[in-house]
Write an enzyme that holds these catalytic residues in place. Structure first.
Site, PDB file in Angstrom:
ATOM      1  N   CYS A   1       1.251 -27.369  -4.929  1.00 17.28           N
ATOM      2  CA  CYS A   1      -0.097 -27.030  -4.480  1.00 17.28           C
ATOM      3  C   CYS A   1      -0.696 -26.031  -5.457  1.00 17.28           C
ATOM      4  O   CYS A   1      -0.176 -24.911  -5.592  1.00 17.28           O
ATOM      5  CB  CYS A   1      -0.020 -26.423  -3.078  1.00 17.28           C
TER       6      CYS A   1
ATOM      7  N   CYS B   1      -5.724 -30.573  -7.786  1.00 13.85           N
ATOM      8  CA  CYS B   1      -5.305 -30.448  -6.386  1.00 13.85           C
ATOM      9  C   CYS B   1      -4.403 -31.643  -6.154  1.00 13.85           C
ATOM     10  O   CYS B   1      -4.763 -32.778  -6.499  1.00 13.85           O
ATOM     11  CB  CYS B   1      -6.504 -30.486  -5.450  1.00 13.85           C
TER      12      CYS B   1
HETATM   13  N1  DGL Z   1      -3.029 -29.772  -2.293  1.00 13.30           N
HETATM   14  C1  DGL Z   1      -3.564 -28.463  -2.499  1.00 13.30           C
HETATM   15  C2  DGL Z   1      -3.716 -28.152  -3.987  1.00 13.30           C
HETATM   16  O1  DGL Z   1      -3.033 -28.699  -4.818  1.00 13.30           O
HETATM   17  C3  DGL Z   1      -4.771 -27.995  -1.749  1.00 13.30           C
HETATM   18  C4  DGL Z   1      -5.374 -28.643  -0.558  1.00 13.30           C
HETATM   19  C5  DGL Z   1      -5.935 -27.617   0.427  1.00 13.30           C
HETATM   20  O2  DGL Z   1      -7.105 -27.187   0.294  1.00 13.30           O
HETATM   21  O3  DGL Z   1      -5.177 -27.221   1.303  1.00 13.30           O
HETATM   22  O4  DGL Z   1      -4.499 -27.335  -4.366  1.00 13.30           O
END
Ligand code: DGL
Length: 274
Positions: free
Chosen positions: A84, A199
């Protein structure tokens, strides 16, 4: 039936833990598994905190430190992959400082490879509002892409849309296009040629992005590079085999609906409660 993690047969090799705010980290998990077939995997979706993109920074850091504290104690993983960008660009350093014996493999916007590959010099970074605000992201641009024009696009809605899309719910073309349009710039006869998917949720929508894009660009997905980095950190033990039926997913909300359960099944993950 929902199992508790105590019901799982403990593997002989320590497992790899992968965490995201939701289902985005599955884009990294699928690559990591290819490179580490002998390891068991624990996938953690902190869906009780989803989306991370809008969190106030100190509150999210506290949440991540507490969550990893519990996860490391309970599951004793070999490494933790923070799949993330929003979490790692904020709390990566704090996690490493607080858990010095644990190896954290992080996810950060792939600005360096984008700067190396772009021909037009126009690069866009499509991320959450949290990631585009981070000092970490600005530092990456300054260190590796000062010769490029980098546009940061913080999307309020794409993480949610990706969650919906991967669960088979409809997502309108207009809504997706509105989120990705700011990535496309034309200046002095040049056009954006690379969009960094910063993301981990977004690669699930990559085919939709390709279809709707005003012109073709490279959509840079760092999942494989993260998996390779993780492989370098996890000792390869020849002859070791994947612990049969071990891999599982934890949702911090404790609420797992039918579609999510089916999605996890598709990824070969059982649902565990803790
Ligand atoms: N999957 C997450 C990232 O790589 C973020 C998604 C969210 O806003 O929770 O930033």
């Amino acid at each position: 039936m929902t199992a508790t993690t105590r019901d799982m047969v403990q593997p002989t090799l320590k497992p790899v833990l992968v965490l995201d705010s939701g289902i985005g980290g599955l884009t990294v998990l699928r690559e990591a598994r290819v490179l580490m077939p002998e390891r068991g995997f624990i996938y953690v979706a902190d869906d009780a905190g989803f989306p991370y993109g809008g969190w106030e920074e100190s509150a999210l850091t506290e949440r991540l430190l507490a969550l990893f504290g519990r996860l490391i104690e309970t599951h004793q993983p070999e490494i933790c992959i923070v799949a993330c960008n929003t979490a790692f660009t904020l709390a990566g350093a704090a996690l490493r400082a607080k858990f010095p014996d644990m190896t954290f493999v992080g996810t950060v916007p792939a600005i360096k490879p984008a700067a190396e590959r772009t021909r037009s010099g126009l690069v866009s970074v499509l991320a959450t509002p949290g990631t585009v605000k981070r000092a970490y992201t600005r530092d990456l641009i300054q260190s590796f892409a000062s010769q490029c024009h980098v546009r940061l696009v913080g999307s309020e809605n794409l993480a949610r849309m990706s969650e919906a899309w991967i669960r088979g719910e409809p997502v309108s073309d207009e809504a997706v296009l509105a989120e990705i349009s700011p990535c496309f710039i034309e200046a002095d006869g040049k056009r954006t040629d690379i969009v960094v998917l910063a993301c981990t949720h977004y690669p699930f929508l990559a085919n939709v992005f390709r279809r709707l894009a005003p012109w073709p660009v490279d959509w840079l997905d760092p999942a494989e590079a993260i998996a390779r980095q993780a492989r370098r950190k996890v000792e390869l033990i020849h002859g070791a085999e994947h612990p049969d039926g071990f891999d599982f997913a934890i949702f911090t909300s404790g609420q797992v609906d039918f579609t999510t359960r089916r999605l996890m099944q598709g990824f070969g993950l059982k649902i565990a409660t803790s």
